[in-house]
Scaffold this motif. Structure first.
Motif, mmCIF file in Angstrom:
data_model
loop_
_atom_site.group_PDB
_atom_site.id
_atom_site.type_symbol
_atom_site.label_atom_id
_atom_site.label_comp_id
_atom_site.label_asym_id
_atom_site.label_seq_id
_atom_site.Cartn_x
_atom_site.Cartn_y
_atom_site.Cartn_z
ATOM 1 N N THR A 106 3.335 -6.282 -15.308
ATOM 2 C CA THR A 106 4.739 -6.415 -15.710
ATOM 3 C C THR A 106 4.925 -7.401 -16.856
ATOM 4 O O THR A 106 5.866 -7.268 -17.634
ATOM 5 N N GLU A 107 4.029 -8.389 -16.976
ATOM 6 C CA GLU A 107 4.224 -9.442 -17.980
ATOM 7 C C GLU A 107 3.109 -9.502 -19.021
ATOM 8 O O GLU A 107 3.161 -10.336 -19.929
ATOM 9 N N ARG A 160 -1.857 -10.787 -6.600
ATOM 10 C CA ARG A 160 -0.544 -11.063 -7.200
ATOM 11 C C ARG A 160 -0.654 -11.208 -8.708
ATOM 12 O O ARG A 160 0.198 -10.728 -9.469
ATOM 13 N N ILE A 161 -1.728 -11.833 -9.169
ATOM 14 C CA ILE A 161 -1.941 -11.997 -10.604
ATOM 15 C C ILE A 161 -2.127 -10.636 -11.277
ATOM 16 O O ILE A 161 -1.596 -10.386 -12.365
ATOM 17 N N VAL A 162 -2.873 -9.741 -10.631
ATOM 18 C CA VAL A 162 -3.067 -8.405 -11.183
ATOM 19 C C VAL A 162 -1.729 -7.680 -11.303
ATOM 20 O O VAL A 162 -1.423 -7.065 -12.332
ATOM 21 N N ALA A 215 0.834 -1.210 0.000
ATOM 22 C CA ALA A 215 0.000 0.000 0.000
ATOM 23 C C ALA A 215 0.864 1.255 0.000
ATOM 24 O O ALA A 215 0.499 2.268 -0.611
ATOM 25 N N GLY A 216 2.020 1.186 0.675
ATOM 26 C CA GLY A 216 2.911 2.332 0.702
ATOM 27 C C GLY A 216 3.487 2.652 -0.670
ATOM 28 O O GLY A 216 3.668 3.824 -1.023
ATOM 29 N N LEU A 217 3.766 1.616 -1.472
ATOM 30 C CA LEU A 217 4.261 1.844 -2.830
ATOM 31 C C LEU A 217 3.195 2.529 -3.684
ATOM 32 O O LEU A 217 3.501 3.428 -4.479
ATOM 33 N N HIS A 218 1.947 2.103 -3.526
ATOM 34 C CA HIS A 218 0.853 2.787 -4.236
ATOM 35 C C HIS A 218 0.730 4.239 -3.761
ATOM 36 O O HIS A 218 0.503 5.151 -4.570
ATOM 37 N N ALA A 219 0.865 4.429 -2.448
ATOM 38 C CA ALA A 219 0.651 5.761 -1.870
ATOM 39 C C ALA A 219 1.706 6.768 -2.312
ATOM 40 O O ALA A 219 1.436 7.970 -2.353
ATOM 41 N N HIS A 270 4.767 -6.908 -7.197
ATOM 42 C CA HIS A 270 4.621 -8.326 -7.519
ATOM 43 C C HIS A 270 5.509 -9.175 -6.614
ATOM 44 O O HIS A 270 5.079 -10.213 -6.083
ATOM 45 N N ALA A 271 6.747 -8.741 -6.400
ATOM 46 C CA ALA A 271 7.667 -9.482 -5.533
ATOM 47 C C ALA A 271 7.137 -9.565 -4.108
ATOM 48 O O ALA A 271 7.245 -10.603 -3.438
ATOM 49 N N LEU A 272 6.559 -8.472 -3.623
ATOM 50 C CA LEU A 272 5.994 -8.471 -2.274
ATOM 51 C C LEU A 272 4.796 -9.410 -2.169
ATOM 52 O O LEU A 272 4.613 -10.086 -1.147
ATOM 53 N N TYR A 273 3.979 -9.469 -3.219
ATOM 54 C CA TYR A 273 2.841 -10.400 -3.203
ATOM 55 C C TYR A 273 3.309 -11.852 -3.227
ATOM 56 O O TYR A 273 2.707 -12.716 -2.569
ATOM 57 N N VAL A 274 4.366 -12.133 -3.954
ATOM 58 C CA VAL A 274 4.925 -13.492 -3.960
ATOM 59 C C VAL A 274 5.388 -13.859 -2.553
ATOM 60 O O VAL A 274 5.127 -14.970 -2.059
ATOM 61 N N LEU A 275 6.085 -12.929 -1.884
ATOM 62 C CA LEU A 275 6.524 -13.163 -0.509
ATOM 63 C C LEU A 275 5.330 -13.298 0.426
ATOM 64 O O LEU A 275 5.323 -14.145 1.334
ATOM 65 N N LEU A 276 4.293 -12.490 0.207
ATOM 66 C CA LEU A 276 3.088 -12.551 1.038
ATOM 67 C C LEU A 276 2.399 -13.904 0.888
ATOM 68 O O LEU A 276 1.921 -14.481 1.877
ATOM 69 N N GLU A 277 2.339 -14.423 -0.332
ATOM 70 C CA GLU A 277 1.779 -15.761 -0.541
ATOM 71 C C GLU A 277 2.564 -16.801 0.244
ATOM 72 O O GLU A 277 1.997 -17.727 0.827
#
Length: 415
Positions: free
Chosen positions: A343-344, A336-338, A297-301, A315-322
């Motif tokens: 990026t891809e 994470r898919i969004v 959220a901070g990156l978006h903010a 994306h990397a943070l979502y992978v770690l969160l998973e």
């Protein structure tokens, strides 16, 4: 008394948990059910008697009335032994009330009630459901919506939790017990945040009173557990989410998606506070679910627009969160898919979406996200079909309006 008029719903939400906390503090956790019934009786009395004006000290009025109602219920108990035990408790209560109007005492009561409902002898599901009902004031339908479960299942959880709380009565918990109950407490606050900003019905689109209460409780928890990186992370996440609200809801309750929001309307003071919290707890900390979400959220903010957002880092943070959540939360996978699609590209994301929908057919927002990805890929007919499915699947009025608007944007598609 203040001037006559309808009592603001936010006042009920603030007073009810505090009144319940006062009674449970006095008569013990084993009397939780009776205390809750007495508070409900007092609220009904208040609805009738406050029609001509709210008392100067509404909290004191409710506490006094609820205690009388509690006594009435004890005295009418047909089981003699229980009646004698409870009358004895009336004469020698477990705790002593503090001065009226003491805001610090009310804050302490709110945190203590939160901890009581998260009693370690209750199952995790029961802790969360009971707390959301008693502290946050959410309805059974709202809690069921948050967990994508039938209302009957949530109602059973709450009933069983209250029964076990009576059996496990060990007095009212003190703040120094917060560590052993931190997990369910954080879960409760997170659901409060989610319901506040994505209300079950969508009318209104945002529950400002619930959002304020969630942030207030998170601040109290932060004061009680200053070393917890997860508490700081959740508070930061709340602040980032709340900061976007001035731009998130447009005229007539219309939802404005993140990529269309006027970011100059975001509350910079809340964003700065959230970033400061992350700076304090992130270096060297073990990754936790709430702190990771706050970092996202901070990156978006801090991004000036969607195009310049660091989607690779998100994306990397979502992978770690998973990984941290062991893949138990399909909504994290959806997000994470969004991020990965940014990026891809959309084609690989759509393939992953199909797999996710197969594994979790009831997952909220699957059809809406698929529709958005299809629209970005230029597959307009398929996008229109997905939007229709999404509209049919949601009961949230604000989200329905947003989805219908997206469908109309495809160019005269029939809603």
């Amino acid at each position: 008394m203040s001037r006559p008029g309808a009592v603001d719903e936010g006042l009920w939400r603030e007073l009810a948990p505090q009144t319940l906390a006062r009674l449970v503090r006095t008569y013990g956790g084993g009397q939780f059910d009776l205390c809750e019934d007495a508070v409900q009786d007092a609220l009904l009395d208040a609805q009738r008697q406050w029609a001509d004006g709210v008392p100067d000290d509404p909290q004191a009025w409710l506490v006094t009335t609820a205690r009388r109602r509690y006594v009435d219920r004890v005295r009418s108990d047909v089981r003699r032994r229980e009646r004698e035990d409870r009358v004895a408790m009336l004469e020698a209560p477990l705790g002593h009330g503090r001065a009226r109007g003491d805001e610090s005492a009310q804050s302490d009561d709110a945190l203590l009630l939160l901890l009581l409902c998260c009693h370690p002898e209750l199952p995790r599901s029961g802790q969360v459901a009971l707390t959301l009902r008693a502290v946050a004031g959410l309805t059974t339908a709202q809690i069921a919506n948050a967990y994508q479960l039938p209302e009957s299942a949530i109602a059973q959880r709450i009933t069983r939790a209250k029964r076990r709380l009576v059996d496990a009565d060990r007095g009212f918990p003190r703040p120094d017990h917060v560590g052993e109950r931190l997990g369910p407490v954080l879960d409760v606050l997170y659901v409060m945040l989610t319901e506040a900003h994505h209300t079950t019905t969508g009318a209104p689109a945002r529950d400002s009173d619930l959002a304020a209460e969630a942030i207030k409780l998170a601040r109290l928890l932060r004061q009680a557990t200053p070393a917890s990186t997860e508490v700081a992370g959740l508070l930061a996440l709340m602040l980032f989410t709340e900061a976007r609200q001035p731009a998130r809801v447009g005229p007539l309750g219309r939802l404005v998606p993140l990529d269309e929001q006027d970011r100059t309307r975001w509350d910079r003071s809340m964003i700065d506070e959230g970033l400061s919290l992350l700076d304090q707890v992130t270096p060297g900390a073990v990754p936790g679910a709430y702190r990771l979400q706050a970092c996202i959220a901070g990156l978006h903010a801090t991004a000036p627009d969607t195009g310049s957002t660091d989607w690779a880092e998100i994306h990397a943070l979502y992978v770690l969160l998973e990984h941290v959540t062991e893949g138990r939360n399909p909504t994290i996978t959806l997000n994470r898919i969004v991020a990965q699609s940014m990026t891809e590209g959309t084609e690989s994301a759509l393939s992953m979406m199909d797999e996710l929908a197969t594994r979790h057919p009831r997952l909220a927002r699957v059809d809406a996200v698929r529709a958005h990805l299809l629209e970005r890929a230029g597959r307009r007919d398929e996008a229109a079909s997905a939007y229709r499915c999404a509209i049919a699947a949601t009961v949230n009025v604000a989200e329905q309006r947003h989805l219908r608007e997206r469908l109309r944007r495809l160019g005269g598609a029939e809603v």
